[in-house]
Design an enzyme around this catalytic site. Structure first.
Site, mmCIF file in Angstrom:
data_model
loop_
_atom_site.group_PDB
_atom_site.id
_atom_site.type_symbol
_atom_site.label_atom_id
_atom_site.label_comp_id
_atom_site.label_asym_id
_atom_site.label_seq_id
_atom_site.Cartn_x
_atom_site.Cartn_y
_atom_site.Cartn_z
ATOM 1 N N CYS A 131 0.826 -1.208 0.000
ATOM 2 C CA CYS A 131 0.000 0.000 0.000
ATOM 3 C C CYS A 131 0.862 1.261 0.000
ATOM 4 C CB CYS A 131 -0.922 -0.029 1.221
ATOM 5 S SG CYS A 131 -1.929 1.443 1.412
ATOM 6 N N CYS A 134 -0.356 4.110 2.205
ATOM 7 C CA CYS A 134 -0.102 3.885 3.632
ATOM 8 C C CYS A 134 1.365 4.121 3.983
ATOM 9 C CB CYS A 134 -0.454 2.450 4.021
ATOM 10 S SG CYS A 134 -2.051 1.896 3.421
ATOM 11 N N ASP A 135 2.255 3.603 3.174
ATOM 12 C CA ASP A 135 3.652 3.490 3.603
ATOM 13 C C ASP A 135 4.664 4.302 2.793
ATOM 14 O OD1 ASP A 135 2.812 1.760 5.588
ATOM 15 O OD2 ASP A 135 3.012 -0.013 4.333
HETATM 16 C C1 LIG Z 1 1.022 -4.351 5.173
HETATM 17 C C2 LIG Z 1 -0.193 -3.456 5.145
HETATM 18 C C3 LIG Z 1 -0.109 -2.169 5.677
HETATM 19 C C4 LIG Z 1 -1.214 -1.327 5.673
HETATM 20 N N1 LIG Z 1 -1.093 -0.090 6.226
HETATM 21 C C5 LIG Z 1 -2.176 0.719 6.276
HETATM 22 C C6 LIG Z 1 -2.080 2.035 6.870
HETATM 23 O O1 LIG Z 1 -1.010 2.439 7.346
HETATM 24 N N2 LIG Z 1 -3.195 2.792 6.871
HETATM 25 C C7 LIG Z 1 -4.392 2.390 6.328
HETATM 26 O O2 LIG Z 1 -5.371 3.128 6.379
HETATM 27 N N3 LIG Z 1 -4.496 1.165 5.749
HETATM 28 C C8 LIG Z 1 -3.424 0.334 5.713
HETATM 29 N N4 LIG Z 1 -3.533 -0.897 5.100
HETATM 30 C C9 LIG Z 1 -4.813 -1.269 4.482
HETATM 31 C C10 LIG Z 1 -5.790 -1.716 5.583
HETATM 32 O O3 LIG Z 1 -5.157 -2.705 6.363
HETATM 33 C C11 LIG Z 1 -7.080 -2.263 4.986
HETATM 34 O O4 LIG Z 1 -7.678 -1.287 4.145
HETATM 35 C C12 LIG Z 1 -8.066 -2.631 6.085
HETATM 36 O O5 LIG Z 1 -7.477 -3.570 6.951
HETATM 37 C C13 LIG Z 1 -9.355 -3.208 5.516
HETATM 38 O O6 LIG Z 1 -10.165 -3.615 6.567
HETATM 39 P P1 LIG Z 1 -11.282 -4.737 6.387
HETATM 40 O O7 LIG Z 1 -11.848 -4.920 7.745
HETATM 41 O O8 LIG Z 1 -12.174 -4.385 5.270
HETATM 42 O O9 LIG Z 1 -10.509 -6.043 5.910
HETATM 43 P P2 LIG Z 1 -9.262 -6.873 6.542
HETATM 44 O O10 LIG Z 1 -8.420 -6.020 7.425
HETATM 45 O O11 LIG Z 1 -8.647 -7.487 5.361
HETATM 46 O O12 LIG Z 1 -9.980 -7.943 7.447
HETATM 47 C C14 LIG Z 1 -10.643 -9.031 6.907
HETATM 48 C C15 LIG Z 1 -11.039 -9.972 8.023
HETATM 49 O O13 LIG Z 1 -11.872 -11.002 7.485
HETATM 50 C C16 LIG Z 1 -11.464 -12.246 7.994
HETATM 51 N N5 LIG Z 1 -11.903 -13.285 7.069
HETATM 52 C C17 LIG Z 1 -11.556 -13.486 5.773
HETATM 53 N N6 LIG Z 1 -12.167 -14.590 5.271
HETATM 54 C C18 LIG Z 1 -12.957 -15.069 6.271
HETATM 55 C C19 LIG Z 1 -13.837 -16.188 6.404
HETATM 56 N N7 LIG Z 1 -14.053 -17.035 5.400
HETATM 57 N N8 LIG Z 1 -14.441 -16.391 7.592
HETATM 58 C C20 LIG Z 1 -14.252 -15.540 8.622
HETATM 59 N N9 LIG Z 1 -13.440 -14.466 8.561
HETATM 60 C C21 LIG Z 1 -12.807 -14.238 7.409
HETATM 61 C C22 LIG Z 1 -9.971 -12.111 8.179
HETATM 62 O O14 LIG Z 1 -9.475 -13.073 9.103
HETATM 63 C C23 LIG Z 1 -9.888 -10.693 8.715
HETATM 64 O O15 LIG Z 1 -10.105 -10.683 10.098
HETATM 65 C C24 LIG Z 1 -2.440 -1.764 5.091
HETATM 66 C C25 LIG Z 1 -2.540 -3.043 4.552
HETATM 67 C C26 LIG Z 1 -1.431 -3.899 4.578
HETATM 68 C C27 LIG Z 1 -1.544 -5.278 4.000
#
Ligand SMILES: Cc1cc2nc3c(=O)[nH]c(=O)nc-3n(C[C@H](O)[C@H](O)[C@H](O)COP(=O)(O)OP(=O)(O)OC[C@H]3O[C@@H](n4cnc5c(N)ncnc54)[C@H](O)[C@@H]3O)c2cc1C
Length: 307
Positions: A131, A134-135
């Site tokens: 990202c 983000c970084d």
């Molecule tokens: C390395 C990295 C650094 C980042 N840094 C930043 C930052 O500094 N600032 C920022 O704003 N964003 C950052 N992001 C982006 C941010 O992490 C995501 O936009 C955010 O986490 C999305 O949230 P979400 O809850 O939609 O999904 P996710 O965080 O992807 O969570 C998905 C969840 O669903 C669960 N899941 C998936 N499949 C299933 C299933 N079949 N059954 C049950 N549970 C399931 C997973 O276990 C997880 O808990 C970063 C991403 C990465 C990879």
């Protein structure tokens, strides 16, 4: 019988849990195999509002969970392996145990695609990122490498030239999937150096817990070399975690949930939140906002049904 089952425990899922718990709906959050979601993979988060000094990703998501639990949300470790959304109550299979629920919030995210190298895995959040928004800022005046050949790689490379002293764009072919306009923009950017027909064999150096270089291999000539780099960005796409809802929830060709307005899916009572529906922004704050929307819609839906 549950009022709300939230699938996923990232920013979207836990925010939905805070809101539904505070509405006395006693949500059950299925955490998946990545409790806390993608932020649990990273170190510093500097763009989530409310933390002027920044906050560690794992601490931020743990705080969200504690905040939801304080109001009665329950978290269950495990993955949803099957779902029957054809009639109500909906039925959700969590690793063999069926749960019945009046509403479902799908917050299962979109996992970043990685190259699959062990060294890359060890350095995620320590110089390896998916990202740029983000970084990128962490690599002010430093050497940056971006891997990929699609529009998102072009966009990330362009954006990263705001920070890096140079940006090397590595692609395994000499043809690009990216659109003509994006390619032209990148070609016109003097800070971007193209490295085509080349793959990454190793990211160094897990022992130093920082990215120092990448070992590259030209797939045409076979030449192998090491190139110094500080920030290593993988931009080869995301995989929305929607496989278990296939054929029931409307998705686009890549598997992202298609919104039917607000946080609604094609099935009344099933809502979406976060990256699982968002192919554009993919930020912690937008995912949290979407979790709030889904929770408020679930609450309204239950209210209208007399629960
Ligand atoms: C390395 C990295 C650094 C980042 N840094 C930043 C930052 O500094 N600032 C920022 O704003 N964003 C950052 N992001 C982006 C941010 O992490 C995501 O936009 C955010 O986490 C999305 O949230 P979400 O809850 O939609 O999904 P996710 O965080 O992807 O969570 C998905 C969840 O669903 C669960 N899941 C998936 N499949 C299933 C299933 N079949 N059954 C049950 N549970 C399931 C997973 O276990 C997880 O808990 C970063 C991403 C990465 C990879």
């Amino acid at each position: 019988m549950r009022n709300v089952v939230i699938i996923g425990s990232g920013c979207a899922g836990s925010t939905a849990a805070i809101y539904t718990a505070r509405a006395n709906l006693n949500p059950l959050v299925i955490s998946g195999v990545e409790p806390g979601g993608q932020l649990s993979l990273t170190t510093e988060v500097e763009n989530f509002p409310g933390f002027p000094e920044g906050i560690l990703g794992p601490v931020l998501v743990e705080n969200m969970r504690k905040q939801a639990e304080r109001f009665g949300a329950e978290y269950q470790y495990g993955s949803v392996i099957e779902a029957d959304l054809s009639r109500r109550p909906f039925r959700i299979n969590v690793e063999g145990d069926w749960v019945e629920t009046r509403t479902v919030i799908i917050a299962s995210g979109a996992s970043a695609r990685w190259l699959g190298l062990e060294s890359e895995r060890q350095l995620i959040g320590k110089g390896v990122s998916s990202c740029a928004t983000c970084d990128g800022r962490f690599y002010q005046g430093r050497k940056i490498m971006v891997v990929g050949g699609g529009d998102s790689a072009m966009e990330e490379a362009n954006f990263l030239t705001r920070f890096g002293s140079e940006v090397a764009l590595v692609h395994r072919r000499d043809q690009f999937r990216a659109s003509k306009i994006m390619l032209e923009r990148v070609r016109a950017n003097p800070k971007i150096k193209w490295i085509t027909n080349t793959v990454v064999d190793e990211v160094m150096d897990p022992k130093r817990e920082a990215v120092t270089a990448a070992r590259l291999r030209n797939v045409v000539t076979g030449a192998v070399w090491e190139q110094e780099v500080d920030g290593f960005f993988v931009a080869i796409g995301h995989i929305p975690n929607t496989a278990v809802f296939k054929g029931q929830i409307d998705t686009d060709a890549d598997g992202y949930i298609i919104s039917h307005g607000g946080a609604r899916t094609n099935i009344p009572g099933v809502f979406h939140a976060g990256d699982v529906q968002d192919r554009v922004y993919k930020q912690a704050i937008t995912a949290a906002g979407a979790g709030c929307m889904a929770a408020m819609e679930a609450e309204k839906f239950l209210e209208a049904e007399g629960h």
